[in-house]
Design an enzyme around this catalytic site. Sequence first.
Site, PDB file in Angstrom:
ATOM      1  N   LYS A   1       0.839  -1.209   0.000  1.00  0.00           N
ATOM      2  CA  LYS A   1       0.000   0.000   0.000  1.00  0.00           C
ATOM      3  C   LYS A   1       0.871   1.256   0.000  1.00  0.00           C
ATOM      4  O   LYS A   1       2.074   1.172   0.314  1.00  0.00           O
ATOM      5  CB  LYS A   1      -0.915  -0.039   1.223  1.00  0.00           C
ATOM      6  CG  LYS A   1      -0.155  -0.079   2.528  1.00  0.00           C
ATOM      7  CD  LYS A   1      -1.005  -0.633   3.659  1.00  0.00           C
ATOM      8  CE  LYS A   1      -0.228  -0.539   4.955  1.00  0.00           C
ATOM      9  NZ  LYS A   1      -0.856  -1.280   6.043  1.00  0.00           N
TER      10      LYS A   1
ATOM     11  N   TYR B   1      16.260  30.014  10.254  1.00  0.00           N
ATOM     12  CA  TYR B   1      15.019  30.636  10.740  1.00  0.00           C
ATOM     13  C   TYR B   1      14.970  30.681  12.252  1.00  0.00           C
ATOM     14  O   TYR B   1      15.399  29.738  12.926  1.00  0.00           O
ATOM     15  CB  TYR B   1      13.804  29.849  10.245  1.00  0.00           C
ATOM     16  CG  TYR B   1      13.491  30.066   8.785  1.00  0.00           C
ATOM     17  CD1 TYR B   1      13.165  31.337   8.312  1.00  0.00           C
ATOM     18  CD2 TYR B   1      13.498  29.001   7.896  1.00  0.00           C
ATOM     19  CE1 TYR B   1      12.856  31.544   6.981  1.00  0.00           C
ATOM     20  CE2 TYR B   1      13.196  29.195   6.561  1.00  0.00           C
ATOM     21  CZ  TYR B   1      12.874  30.463   6.104  1.00  0.00           C
ATOM     22  OH  TYR B   1      12.573  30.659   4.796  1.00  0.00           O
TER      23      TYR B   1
HETATM   24  C1  LIG Z   1      -0.048  -2.107   6.663  1.00  0.00           C
HETATM   25  C2  LIG Z   1      -0.606  -3.341   7.212  1.00  0.00           C
HETATM   26  C3  LIG Z   1       0.212  -4.438   7.463  1.00  0.00           C
HETATM   27  C4  LIG Z   1       1.721  -4.384   7.360  1.00  0.00           C
HETATM   28  O1  LIG Z   1       2.183  -3.799   8.541  1.00  0.00           O
HETATM   29  P1  LIG Z   1       3.761  -3.687   8.841  1.00  0.00           P
HETATM   30  O2  LIG Z   1       3.812  -3.300  10.262  1.00  0.00           O
HETATM   31  O3  LIG Z   1       4.266  -2.634   7.923  1.00  0.00           O
HETATM   32  O4  LIG Z   1       4.348  -4.999   8.553  1.00  0.00           O
HETATM   33  C5  LIG Z   1      -0.396  -5.617   7.840  1.00  0.00           C
HETATM   34  N1  LIG Z   1      -1.745  -5.698   7.991  1.00  0.00           N
HETATM   35  C6  LIG Z   1      -2.549  -4.647   7.796  1.00  0.00           C
HETATM   36  C7  LIG Z   1      -4.006  -4.786   8.018  1.00  0.00           C
HETATM   37  C8  LIG Z   1      -2.016  -3.433   7.421  1.00  0.00           C
HETATM   38  O5  LIG Z   1      -2.816  -2.380   7.241  1.00  0.00           O
END
Ligand SMILES: *Cc1c(COP(=O)(O)O)cnc(C)c1O
Length: 374
Positions: free
Chosen positions: A45, A265
């Site tokens: 994702k 800044y």
């Molecule tokens: C993003 C996600 C993962 C992966 O999580 P990590 O901690 O990056 O391994 C697994 N399951 C779900 C439902 C997620 O949204």
Amino acid sequence: MTSYDLDAESAESDSILYIDLNAIRINYQLFCARTAPAECAACVKADAYGLGLERVAPILADAGCTTFFVAHVAEGVALRELLDSVRIFVLHGAWPGNERNLFDYRLTPVLNSLAQVNTWAAFARARGELIEAAIHIDSGMTRLGLDENDLKVFEADPGQLDGLSVVHVMSHLSCGDEQDDAMNQVQLERFQRLRRKLPAETASLAASAGLFLDPKFHLDMVRAGIALYGGRPTAREPNPMSEVARVRARILQVRDVDSPRTVGYGAAHKVAEPSRIATISVGYADGYARSLGSLGRACIEGIAVPVVGRVSMDLVTLDVSEVPRDKVVEGGFVDVIGGGINLDDVAQKAGTISYEILTRLGRRYRRVYLGSGS
Ligand SMILES: *Cc1c(COP(=O)(O)O)cnc(C)c1O
């Protein structure tokens, strides 16, 4: 071999994001080896955690990954166009209006609520065929998923699932990165009890942190994300994953400061002693967190130097007084993430987690993919 030599285009760039595909492959293989016989699915994702779905997903598939998770339908569509034969789960599920894309691109929605189950089941029944789905059970996150009361509805009226072939049932741990947290066991037990109410083929509960959890948490599948991209999967253990992302920024200017002055800044940094200040080409617009002002570090030829003053949109200032003069060359490059500057340390100093650092890396870098992944 991994080579950080500048190619012609990089020589024109002010900042470079190197992404080591070979390291992603190694991380996937390590993850599989440690969680076998459970299947290792890859979470890609958010553009493969900011590192580029188009380059990352084919490497994972080539390394043997056959199950992928994305959040949005559009991400699933993009992934399907890259990989024809893998299974793609869409975490945000089915909505009235997105069923057509889910179906046409052979995406399997993770159904998170009774309403989503009804939407997808109605679509299946209207087509007159059995369609695959996954179901998310809320075992303790109170975020997405069906809870105990929702599942009672199926017990009372199993016909609600007609039209669906439930190929997977999943839940998500809230404290998976703390292996001794009692919540893990509570969620495992709740999930095991609730999943029996569904006719699912396989089940998953753990994410990357599952690497350090007892194998009883692995079930049929582990959903790996951050570990594949080099992030530390748990809060406590040393990180066994290989570094994937390396950000290098160009030294634009080096100044000798011999009288008391302030830098940047808010005049936030005061120079008292004679010092040398280097200004480099990275800033918060590139995802270099503004919270790293006066806290971050960079690495020049193996020597760590502190960020001084505030982080600007396009610039960061470093105190390079400790680095031999001939090593701090205007036009040269310094490492700001990776290459001696540990990703998880950067995240910790910035008050966040590696996930956020990676997914916020901006669009302005020249992206260089290293290693064919083989
Ligand atoms: C993003 C996600 C993962 C992966 O999580 P990590 O901690 O990056 O391994 C697994 N399951 C779900 C439902 C997620 O949204």
